[in-house]
Design a protein around this motif. Structure first.
Motif, PDB file in Angstrom:
ATOM      1  N   ASP A   1      31.718  80.541   3.774  1.00  0.00           N
ATOM      2  CA  ASP A   1      30.611  81.041   2.950  1.00  0.00           C
ATOM      3  C   ASP A   1      29.290  80.382   3.331  1.00  0.00           C
ATOM      4  OD1 ASP A   1      32.275  82.755   1.589  1.00  0.00           O
ATOM      5  OD2 ASP A   1      32.471  81.473  -0.184  1.00  0.00           O
TER       6      ASP A   1
ATOM      7  N   LYS B   1      28.453  79.430   6.403  1.00  0.00           N
ATOM      8  CA  LYS B   1      28.117  79.665   7.810  1.00  0.00           C
ATOM      9  C   LYS B   1      27.366  80.977   7.978  1.00  0.00           C
ATOM     10  CE  LYS B   1      30.861  78.952  11.195  1.00  0.00           C
ATOM     11  NZ  LYS B   1      31.889  78.771  12.201  1.00  0.00           N
ATOM     12  N   ASP B   2      26.491  80.989   8.969  1.00  0.00           N
ATOM     13  CA  ASP B   2      25.818  82.239   9.296  1.00  0.00           C
ATOM     14  C   ASP B   2      26.057  82.618  10.761  1.00  0.00           C
ATOM     15  OD1 ASP B   2      24.285  80.313  10.510  1.00  0.00           O
ATOM     16  OD2 ASP B   2      22.385  80.969   9.671  1.00  0.00           O
ATOM     17  N   THR B   3      27.053  81.999  11.383  1.00  0.00           N
ATOM     18  CA  THR B   3      27.386  82.282  12.771  1.00  0.00           C
ATOM     19  C   THR B   3      28.088  83.631  12.855  1.00  0.00           C
ATOM     20  OG1 THR B   3      27.714  79.918  13.099  1.00  0.00           O
ATOM     21  CG2 THR B   3      28.550  81.371  14.814  1.00  0.00           C
ATOM     22  N   PRO B   4      27.674  84.468  13.796  1.00  0.00           N
ATOM     23  CA  PRO B   4      28.305  85.787  13.908  1.00  0.00           C
ATOM     24  C   PRO B   4      29.745  85.685  14.413  1.00  0.00           C
ATOM     25  CG  PRO B   4      26.856  85.415  15.765  1.00  0.00           C
ATOM     26  CD  PRO B   4      26.673  84.244  14.827  1.00  0.00           C
TER      27      PRO B   4
END
Length: 142
Positions: free
Chosen positions: A9, A11-14
């Motif tokens: 939740d 993380k913003d890594t694709p």
């Protein structure tokens, strides 16, 4: 103790995926463009492997293969160990340490949810330790 779901939740890594027949060079480009150290290998909607920077170094560079003509399936790690969102960070850290992994795909009910890295886990464990130290210091001071 934080769960894998809580880590994901934050993380913003694709989520970066490739196919097993894609050239290794294409997978490396996707990794570089996305700033990740591993790509998940998907076939017909199922996770069939993972290709990491370590796989590339050991199985392409050191063996003198050509990344433009070598398919991902020949160097990917398979089968893949996975965790669920309910796994605890410390348990995942232990699994990674025991097996010398750097990335763990997260699967829930057959659906790929994301990937956690050793870096994600280290940040989490260190933050939890710092919080515990702060609580102990406050207790001692009171």
């Amino acid at each position: 103790m934080r769960s894998v779901r809580q880590i994901l939740d934050g993380k913003d890594t694709p989520l970066v995926t490739v196919g097993p027949d894609d050239p290794v060079l294409d997978a490396l480009r996707r990794m570089a463009e996305s700033g990740v150290g591993a790509v998940l290998v998907m076939e017909h909607g199922a996770l069939v492997g993972i290709m990491t920077e370590r796989d590339y170094a050991r199985k392409i560079v050191l063996q003198g293969r050509a990344s433009a003509t070598t398919p991902v399936r020949t160097i990917m790690t398979s089968p893949v160990k996975t965790v669920t969102p309910e796994h605890r960070a410390r348990d995942c850290m232990q699994m990674m340490s025991d097996h010398r992994f750097r990335h763990l795909p997260v699967v829930e009910d057959g659906t790929l949810m994301g990937v956690i890295s050793i870096g994600d886990l280290l940040k989490t464990v260190i933050a939890e330790q710092q919080q515990e130290i702060g609580q102990l210091q406050a207790y001692i001071a009171s």
